[in-house]
Design a protein around this motif. Sequence first.
Motif, PDB file in Angstrom:
ATOM      1  N   PRO A   1       0.786  -1.205   0.135  1.00  0.00           N
ATOM      2  CA  PRO A   1      -0.023   0.035  -0.098  1.00  0.00           C
ATOM      3  C   PRO A   1       0.923   1.162  -0.016  1.00  0.00           C
ATOM      4  O   PRO A   1       1.916   1.249   0.240  1.00  0.00           O
ATOM      5  CB  PRO A   1      -0.770  -0.292   1.450  1.00  0.00           C
ATOM      6  CG  PRO A   1       0.169  -0.734   2.174  1.00  0.00           C
ATOM      7  CD  PRO A   1       0.980  -1.679   1.097  1.00  0.00           C
ATOM      8  N   VAL A   2       0.360   2.342  -0.498  1.00  0.00           N
ATOM      9  CA  VAL A   2       0.833   3.775  -0.104  1.00  0.00           C
ATOM     10  C   VAL A   2       0.712   3.997   1.382  1.00  0.00           C
ATOM     11  O   VAL A   2      -0.261   3.914   1.749  1.00  0.00           O
ATOM     12  CB  VAL A   2       0.027   4.639  -1.017  1.00  0.00           C
ATOM     13  CG1 VAL A   2       0.705   6.193  -0.777  1.00  0.00           C
ATOM     14  CG2 VAL A   2       0.287   4.332  -2.392  1.00  0.00           C
ATOM     15  N   THR A   3       1.816   4.389   1.907  1.00  0.00           N
ATOM     16  CA  THR A   3       1.766   4.718   3.472  1.00  0.00           C
ATOM     17  C   THR A   3       2.605   5.962   3.529  1.00  0.00           C
ATOM     18  O   THR A   3       3.539   6.487   2.853  1.00  0.00           O
ATOM     19  CB  THR A   3       2.427   3.696   4.291  1.00  0.00           C
ATOM     20  OG1 THR A   3       3.845   3.563   3.988  1.00  0.00           O
ATOM     21  CG2 THR A   3       1.592   2.009   3.986  1.00  0.00           C
ATOM     22  N   GLY A   4       2.461   6.459   4.866  1.00  0.00           N
ATOM     23  CA  GLY A   4       3.285   7.695   5.295  1.00  0.00           C
ATOM     24  C   GLY A   4       4.494   6.938   5.780  1.00  0.00           C
ATOM     25  O   GLY A   4       5.442   7.601   6.377  1.00  0.00           O
ATOM     26  N   GLN A   5       4.813   5.732   5.953  1.00  0.00           N
ATOM     27  CA  GLN A   5       6.009   5.250   6.661  1.00  0.00           C
ATOM     28  C   GLN A   5       7.146   5.481   6.123  1.00  0.00           C
ATOM     29  O   GLN A   5       8.174   5.541   6.663  1.00  0.00           O
ATOM     30  CB  GLN A   5       5.551   3.563   6.431  1.00  0.00           C
ATOM     31  CG  GLN A   5       6.711   2.363   6.991  1.00  0.00           C
ATOM     32  CD  GLN A   5       6.118   1.125   6.544  1.00  0.00           C
ATOM     33  OE1 GLN A   5       5.451   0.923   5.882  1.00  0.00           O
ATOM     34  NE2 GLN A   5       6.784   0.382   7.425  1.00  0.00           N
ATOM     35  N   THR A   6       7.243   5.367   4.705  1.00  0.00           N
ATOM     36  CA  THR A   6       8.474   5.896   4.131  1.00  0.00           C
ATOM     37  C   THR A   6       9.134   7.133   4.324  1.00  0.00           C
ATOM     38  O   THR A   6      10.093   7.646   4.508  1.00  0.00           O
ATOM     39  CB  THR A   6       8.750   5.650   2.542  1.00  0.00           C
ATOM     40  OG1 THR A   6       7.584   6.366   2.106  1.00  0.00           O
ATOM     41  CG2 THR A   6       8.375   4.107   2.380  1.00  0.00           C
ATOM     42  N   PHE A   7       7.833   8.207   4.371  1.00  0.00           N
ATOM     43  CA  PHE A   7       8.127   9.703   4.566  1.00  0.00           C
ATOM     44  C   PHE A   7       8.621   9.781   6.119  1.00  0.00           C
ATOM     45  O   PHE A   7       9.767  10.605   6.293  1.00  0.00           O
ATOM     46  CB  PHE A   7       6.987  10.288   4.282  1.00  0.00           C
ATOM     47  CG  PHE A   7       7.195  11.839   4.584  1.00  0.00           C
ATOM     48  CD1 PHE A   7       7.949  12.582   3.553  1.00  0.00           C
ATOM     49  CD2 PHE A   7       6.761  12.568   5.419  1.00  0.00           C
ATOM     50  CE1 PHE A   7       8.151  14.111   3.852  1.00  0.00           C
ATOM     51  CE2 PHE A   7       6.729  14.018   5.690  1.00  0.00           C
ATOM     52  CZ  PHE A   7       7.515  14.622   4.884  1.00  0.00           C
ATOM     53  N   ALA A   8       8.187   8.972   7.068  1.00  0.00           N
ATOM     54  CA  ALA A   8       8.539   9.210   8.332  1.00  0.00           C
ATOM     55  C   ALA A   8      10.096   8.650   8.518  1.00  0.00           C
ATOM     56  O   ALA A   8      10.870   9.166   9.146  1.00  0.00           O
ATOM     57  CB  ALA A   8       7.437   8.539   9.379  1.00  0.00           C
ATOM     58  N   ALA A   9      10.094   7.313   7.927  1.00  0.00           N
ATOM     59  CA  ALA A   9      11.492   6.863   7.994  1.00  0.00           C
ATOM     60  C   ALA A   9      12.619   7.789   7.664  1.00  0.00           C
ATOM     61  O   ALA A   9      13.549   8.081   8.366  1.00  0.00           O
ATOM     62  CB  ALA A   9      11.544   5.428   7.223  1.00  0.00           C
ATOM     63  N   LEU A  10      12.325   8.370   6.632  1.00  0.00           N
ATOM     64  CA  LEU A  10      13.199   9.367   5.927  1.00  0.00           C
ATOM     65  C   LEU A  10      13.445  10.652   6.674  1.00  0.00           C
ATOM     66  O   LEU A  10      14.799  11.336   7.122  1.00  0.00           O
ATOM     67  CB  LEU A  10      12.999   9.786   4.564  1.00  0.00           C
ATOM     68  CG  LEU A  10      13.114   8.504   3.729  1.00  0.00           C
ATOM     69  CD1 LEU A  10      12.665   9.023   2.302  1.00  0.00           C
ATOM     70  CD2 LEU A  10      14.504   8.067   3.588  1.00  0.00           C
ATOM     71  N   LEU A  11      12.242  11.190   7.357  1.00  0.00           N
ATOM     72  CA  LEU A  11      12.664  12.222   7.997  1.00  0.00           C
ATOM     73  C   LEU A  11      13.332  11.833   9.621  1.00  0.00           C
ATOM     74  O   LEU A  11      14.020  12.822   9.938  1.00  0.00           O
ATOM     75  CB  LEU A  11      10.989  12.837   8.610  1.00  0.00           C
ATOM     76  CG  LEU A  11      10.276  13.540   7.432  1.00  0.00           C
ATOM     77  CD1 LEU A  11       8.828  14.082   7.965  1.00  0.00           C
ATOM     78  CD2 LEU A  11      11.338  14.874   7.065  1.00  0.00           C
ATOM     79  N   VAL A  12      12.920  10.829   9.929  1.00  0.00           N
ATOM     80  CA  VAL A  12      13.464  10.425  11.338  1.00  0.00           C
ATOM     81  C   VAL A  12      15.157  10.025  10.924  1.00  0.00           C
ATOM     82  O   VAL A  12      15.969  10.621  11.734  1.00  0.00           O
ATOM     83  CB  VAL A  12      12.958   8.918  11.661  1.00  0.00           C
ATOM     84  CG1 VAL A  12      13.753   8.288  12.676  1.00  0.00           C
ATOM     85  CG2 VAL A  12      11.570   9.047  12.288  1.00  0.00           C
ATOM     86  N   GLY A  13      15.612   9.613   9.923  1.00  0.00           N
ATOM     87  CA  GLY A  13      16.899   9.540   9.478  1.00  0.00           C
ATOM     88  C   GLY A  13      17.586  10.922   9.356  1.00  0.00           C
ATOM     89  O   GLY A  13      18.734  11.125   9.933  1.00  0.00           O
TER      90      GLY A  13
ATOM     91  N   VAL B   1      20.408   8.825   4.626  1.00  0.00           N
ATOM     92  CA  VAL B   1      19.956  10.261   4.909  1.00  0.00           C
ATOM     93  C   VAL B   1      20.429  10.969   6.084  1.00  0.00           C
ATOM     94  O   VAL B   1      20.914  12.258   6.053  1.00  0.00           O
ATOM     95  CB  VAL B   1      18.424  10.513   4.620  1.00  0.00           C
ATOM     96  CG1 VAL B   1      18.075   9.808   3.278  1.00  0.00           C
ATOM     97  CG2 VAL B   1      17.687   9.895   5.582  1.00  0.00           C
ATOM     98  N   GLY B   2      20.636  10.308   7.120  1.00  0.00           N
ATOM     99  CA  GLY B   2      21.264  10.826   8.299  1.00  0.00           C
ATOM    100  C   GLY B   2      22.759  11.268   8.012  1.00  0.00           C
ATOM    101  O   GLY B   2      22.985  12.285   8.699  1.00  0.00           O
ATOM    102  N   ALA B   3      23.394  10.338   7.322  1.00  0.00           N
ATOM    103  CA  ALA B   3      24.681  10.958   7.004  1.00  0.00           C
ATOM    104  C   ALA B   3      24.660  11.984   6.107  1.00  0.00           C
ATOM    105  O   ALA B   3      25.549  12.991   6.327  1.00  0.00           O
ATOM    106  CB  ALA B   3      25.592   9.805   6.336  1.00  0.00           C
TER     107      ALA B   3
END
Length: 191
Positions: free
Chosen positions: A52-64, A114-116
Amino acid sequence: MSTASVTARPGAVLADLLPTSRVRDAALVLGGAALTGVAAQIAVPVPGSPVPVTGQTFAALLVGTALGARRGFAALALYAVAGLAGMPWFAQGGSGASVSFGYVLGMLLAAAAVGALARRGADRSPLRMAGTMLVGEAIIYAVGVPYLALTAHMSATAAIAAGLTPFLIGDALKAALAMGVLPTTWKLLKR
């Protein structure tokens, strides 16, 4: 440390603006995992795709990006391990290893990458932030799509059609949102 001295220091990420302690780091990691779990519940099924399309990937990238490579990776590792152990916070309240678990594994690596990049200032300007998000998304797909193909017994073409193509427009919108949010946050903190 004052906000001005932290924002001026090379290599700082947003989380570094908080007073340094192990308790802070543990709370940030737990919060990052929880944010990703909550965002995964924002899910819209995609016809013809088990993903499914989720907000999960966006959150993971923002977290990193906000936590940096080490804490971002730890937050996504906690998210993955808890989900595998039965915590129902994968997409649509799921848990355990499914055909879409490869995307979760990709998020671990993407959060670190993305954190690096954020430690090198990639979260300070809209254009660099867009590039950072695209790098993160590419890493997620580089792991998720082959995992989908392998576990769902799909050809590479079918996995790309079901696990990549339907998500490109949404990912462009997520990158655009991040282009505005993170650089603007830094600008506001510098005031």
